[in-house]
Design a protein around this motif. Structure first.
Motif, short mmCIF file in Angstrom:
data_model
loop_
_atom_site.label_atom_id
_atom_site.label_comp_id
_atom_site.label_asym_id
_atom_site.label_seq_id
_atom_site.Cartn_x
_atom_site.Cartn_y
_atom_site.Cartn_z
N ALA A 242 -102.08 54.42 65.77
CA ALA A 242 -103.23 55.05 65.14
C ALA A 242 -103.97 54.06 64.25
CB ALA A 242 -102.79 56.27 64.33
N ALA A 243 -103.23 53.22 63.54
CA ALA A 243 -103.85 52.21 62.67
C ALA A 243 -104.70 51.25 63.50
CB ALA A 243 -102.78 51.46 61.89
N GLU A 244 -104.19 50.84 64.65
CA GLU A 244 -104.93 49.93 65.54
C GLU A 244 -106.22 50.59 66.04
OE1 GLU A 244 -102.23 48.87 68.62
OE2 GLU A 244 -100.85 47.79 67.28
N VAL A 245 -106.12 51.86 66.43
CA VAL A 245 -107.29 52.57 66.95
C VAL A 245 -108.35 52.74 65.86
CG1 VAL A 245 -108.09 54.75 67.94
CG2 VAL A 245 -105.95 53.74 68.74
N LEU A 246 -107.91 53.01 64.62
CA LEU A 246 -108.86 53.16 63.52
C LEU A 246 -109.61 51.85 63.26
CD1 LEU A 246 -106.64 55.28 61.10
CD2 LEU A 246 -108.80 56.03 62.12
N LEU A 247 -108.90 50.74 63.25
CA LEU A 247 -109.56 49.45 63.06
C LEU A 247 -110.51 49.15 64.21
CD1 LEU A 247 -106.75 47.14 61.60
CD2 LEU A 247 -108.72 48.09 60.41
N ALA A 248 -110.10 49.51 65.43
CA ALA A 248 -110.96 49.29 66.60
C ALA A 248 -112.23 50.12 66.52
CB ALA A 248 -110.19 49.62 67.87
N ASN A 249 -112.18 51.22 65.75
CA ASN A 249 -113.36 52.07 65.59
C ASN A 249 -114.14 51.75 64.32
OD1 ASN A 249 -113.60 54.73 67.55
ND2 ASN A 249 -111.54 53.86 67.54
N GLY A 250 -113.87 50.60 63.73
CA GLY A 250 -114.70 50.12 62.63
C GLY A 250 -114.16 50.32 61.24
N ALA A 251 -112.92 50.84 61.10
CA ALA A 251 -112.35 51.01 59.76
C ALA A 251 -112.18 49.66 59.08
CB ALA A 251 -111.01 51.73 59.85
N LYS A 252 -112.37 49.63 57.77
CA LYS A 252 -112.26 48.37 57.02
C LYS A 252 -110.79 47.97 56.87
CE LYS A 252 -113.52 48.54 52.71
NZ LYS A 252 -114.39 48.62 51.51
N GLU A 253 -109.96 48.92 56.49
CA GLU A 253 -108.52 48.68 56.41
C GLU A 253 -107.81 50.02 56.51
OE1 GLU A 253 -107.66 48.24 51.66
OE2 GLU A 253 -108.58 46.51 52.64
N VAL A 254 -106.49 49.98 56.77
CA VAL A 254 -105.72 51.20 56.99
C VAL A 254 -104.46 51.17 56.13
CG1 VAL A 254 -104.50 52.65 58.66
CG2 VAL A 254 -106.55 51.39 59.36
N HIS A 255 -104.21 52.28 55.43
CA HIS A 255 -102.99 52.50 54.67
C HIS A 255 -102.40 53.83 55.14
CE1 HIS A 255 -104.18 49.36 51.67
NE2 HIS A 255 -105.39 49.74 52.06
N ALA A 256 -101.15 54.08 54.82
CA ALA A 256 -100.52 55.35 55.22
C ALA A 256 -99.71 55.92 54.07
CB ALA A 256 -99.64 55.14 56.45
N TYR A 257 -99.76 57.24 53.95
CA TYR A 257 -98.96 57.97 52.98
C TYR A 257 -98.10 58.98 53.74
CZ TYR A 257 -101.29 56.08 48.85
OH TYR A 257 -101.73 55.24 47.85
N ILE A 258 -96.80 58.76 53.74
CA ILE A 258 -95.86 59.59 54.49
C ILE A 258 -94.81 60.14 53.55
CG2 ILE A 258 -94.32 59.69 56.48
CD1 ILE A 258 -97.12 58.85 57.28
N THR A 259 -94.51 61.43 53.65
CA THR A 259 -93.55 62.03 52.73
C THR A 259 -92.12 61.58 53.03
OG1 THR A 259 -94.95 63.99 52.60
CG2 THR A 259 -92.72 64.19 51.75
N HIS A 260 -91.68 61.77 54.27
CA HIS A 260 -90.28 61.52 54.61
C HIS A 260 -90.15 60.26 55.47
CE1 HIS A 260 -89.70 65.52 53.05
NE2 HIS A 260 -90.42 66.05 54.02
N GLY A 261 -89.54 59.24 54.93
CA GLY A 261 -89.37 57.99 55.67
C GLY A 261 -88.09 58.00 56.48
N VAL A 262 -88.13 58.64 57.65
CA VAL A 262 -86.95 58.65 58.53
C VAL A 262 -86.63 57.21 58.96
CG1 VAL A 262 -85.97 59.56 60.67
CG2 VAL A 262 -87.51 60.99 59.29
N MET A 263 -87.64 56.49 59.39
CA MET A 263 -87.59 55.05 59.66
C MET A 263 -86.39 54.66 60.52
SD MET A 263 -90.34 54.31 58.15
CE MET A 263 -90.44 52.54 58.09
N SER A 264 -86.31 55.25 61.70
CA SER A 264 -85.21 54.95 62.61
C SER A 264 -85.61 53.89 63.63
CB SER A 264 -84.76 56.23 63.33
OG SER A 264 -85.84 56.83 64.01
N GLY A 265 -84.60 53.28 64.23
CA GLY A 265 -84.84 52.28 65.28
C GLY A 265 -85.71 51.12 64.81
N PRO A 266 -86.79 50.83 65.55
CA PRO A 266 -87.63 49.67 65.24
C PRO A 266 -88.72 49.95 64.21
CG PRO A 266 -88.43 50.71 67.25
CD PRO A 266 -87.24 51.53 66.80
N ALA A 267 -88.62 51.05 63.47
CA ALA A 267 -89.72 51.48 62.59
C ALA A 267 -90.12 50.42 61.57
CB ALA A 267 -89.34 52.77 61.88
#
Length: 339
Positions: A242-267
Motif C-alpha cells: 500500500a505504501a508503494e502504491v501511495l507513492l506511485a500515486n503522488g504521495a510525498k511520504e508514507v507513515h503507518a500507525y498500527i495498534t497491534h504489532g503481530v509482526m510475524s515472519g518477514p514483517a
C-alpha cells in the motif's frame, strides 16, 4: 458503587513489561505501592500450564493482564487457568485485561464448514470465571456481542492523534489518513476526524488468499503525507505494498500507525526495507528485540490508558471518558507535553 478493596493486578507471561508498566503507573498515580500479585505461571515438561497464586485474593477485585498474542494458544490457556485459580480462591471479581484479543480475525464464517473461533474463545473466557473484559481495538466491533459479560473496548486513535499532533505539528495541513482496505474505513475516519484530515482508501483485490493482485487508491493523495491506519500488522505485505502504491500515486511520504504489532515472519525485514518513513506500533503485544532495533519502527505505550481504565472500572466510573482528548491528554502529558 465504587469498590472499597484495592485493585489487585496479576500477569501471565505474554507481556510482563506492559503489566509492570501498568503497576508503576498506578503506584505513581495513586501514591500507594501497587505490584503484581505474587504468583507463578509455569509449564510442566509436557507443556501443561500450572498456576499457583501465593497471596490471599479472597474477596479481591482482580485484573489479569494477558494479551492472547503469539503463542496464542499458550497465552490463552494461561489466561483461562489463572482465571480458574482466582475463582477457586474466592476472588470477588475477575477482569481480563486483554490488550490484544487473539482469534479476533475469525469473527465470522467466510465459507462453508469453518468455525467462528472468536465466539468460541469468548465462551471459554466467560466459562473460566471472568466477569469483565478490557481490551483495545478489537478487529471487529461485533466481537463485543460474542461475550455475555461487559466488554470495554479502548481505542488507539486518541493516542495516535496525540502522537501525530506532536510529530507532524508543522505538516498538519498536508496530512492524509489512509485506510488500507474498505473494512477499516470507520477506524481511519475516526482518526481523520480527530486531526481534521481528509481520508483516502486503498481498495485491494485478491485472486486468492494471501495474494493481492491489484490495489486502487480512492481519493487524491498527490503531495500529501499519508498516514496508513490499521488495527494490526501481521506479515506487513499489504502494508508495504500500500505504501508503494501511495507513492506511485503522488504521495510525498508514507507513515503507518498500527495498534497491534503481530509482526510475524518477514514483517520486520519488509518494513525496514520498505518505502515507509516510519511505522508506529503500540505495546499491546510485547515487541521483539528485532522490532525494537528496527530503525523505522517506533513504539508508543498503552500503560497510561490501561491504568486509567482499570482505575475507572474499579471506581465504578466511566471508561468511555478516555475517548475524549480532554481526559486523555493529561494522562499522556509526560510524553506529549508539546501538545
Amino acid at each position: 458503587m465504587p469498590n472499597t478493596n484495592e485493585p489487585k493486578l496479576i500477569s501471565g507471561n505474554a507481556n510482563l513489561p506492559l503489566a509492570q508498566a501498568i503497576t508503576e503507573r498506578m503506584t505513581t498515580h495513586r501514591g500507594i505501592h501497587t505490584g503484581l500479585v505474587d504468583a507463578r505461571v509455569e509449564r510442566f515438561n509436557d507443556g501443561e500450564i500450572f498456576v499457583e497464586v501465593y497471596e490471599n485474593v479472597r474477596g479481591e477485585d482482580m485484573y489479569i493482564i494477558q494479551p492472547t498474542s503469539n503463542p496464542a494458544n499458550d497465552n490463552l490457556m494461561e489466561l483461562l487457568i489463572m482465571a480458574d485459580a482466582l475463582r477457586r480462591s474466592s476472588a470477588a471479581r475477575t477482569t481480563a485485561v486483554l490488550p490484544y484479543f487473539g482469534y479476533a480475525r475469525q469473527d465470522r464464517r467466510t465459507k462453508a464448514r469453518t468455525p467462528i473461533s472468536a465466539k468460541l474463545v469468548a465462551n471459554m473466557i466467560v466459562e473460566a470465571g471472568i466477569e469483565r473484559v478490557l481490551t483495545m481495538d478489537l478487529h471487529a466491533a461485533q466481537i463485543q456481542g460474542f461475550f455475555d459479560i461487559p466488554v470495554d473496548n479502548l481505542y488507539a486513535s486518541p493516542i495516535f492523534a496525540l502522537d501525530i499532533k506532536t510529530h507532524f505539528k508543522d505538516q498538519m495541513q498536508d496530512l492524509m489518513v489512509v485506510s488500507p482496505d474498505v473494512g477499516g474505513v470507520a477506524r481511519a475516519r475516526e482518526l481523520a476526524k480527530r486531526i481534521a484530515s481528509p481520508l483516502a482508501i486503498v481498495d485491494k483485490r485478491r485472486e486468492k488468499a494471501g495474494e493481492i493482485s491489484e490495489m486502487t487508491i480512492i481519493g487524491n493523495v498527490e503531495g500529501k503525507t499519508c498516514l496508513i491506519v490499521d488495527d494490526m500488522c501481521d506479515t506487513a505485505g499489504t502494508l508495504c505494498k500500500a505504501a508503494e502504491v501511495l507513492l506511485a500515486n503522488g504521495a510525498k511520504e508514507v507513515h503507518a500507525y498500527i495498534t497491534h504489532g503481530v509482526m510475524s515472519g518477514p514483517a520486520v525485514e519488509r518494513v525496514s526495507n520498505s518505502v515507509m518513513k516510519s511505522l508506529v506500533l503500540t505495546d499491546t503485544i510485547q515487541p521483539s528485540q528485532t522490532v525494537l532495533d528496527a530503525p523505522n519502527i517506533r513504539i508508543v505505550p498503552t500503560a497510561p490508558i490501561f491504568t486509567q481504565a482499570i482505575l475507572n472500572i474499579w471506581n465504578g466510573t466511566s471508561v468511555s471518558s478516555l475517548f475524549e482528548d480532554d481526559t486523555l491528554t493529561p494522562i499522556y502529558e509526560s510524553l506529549y507535553s508539546a501538545t
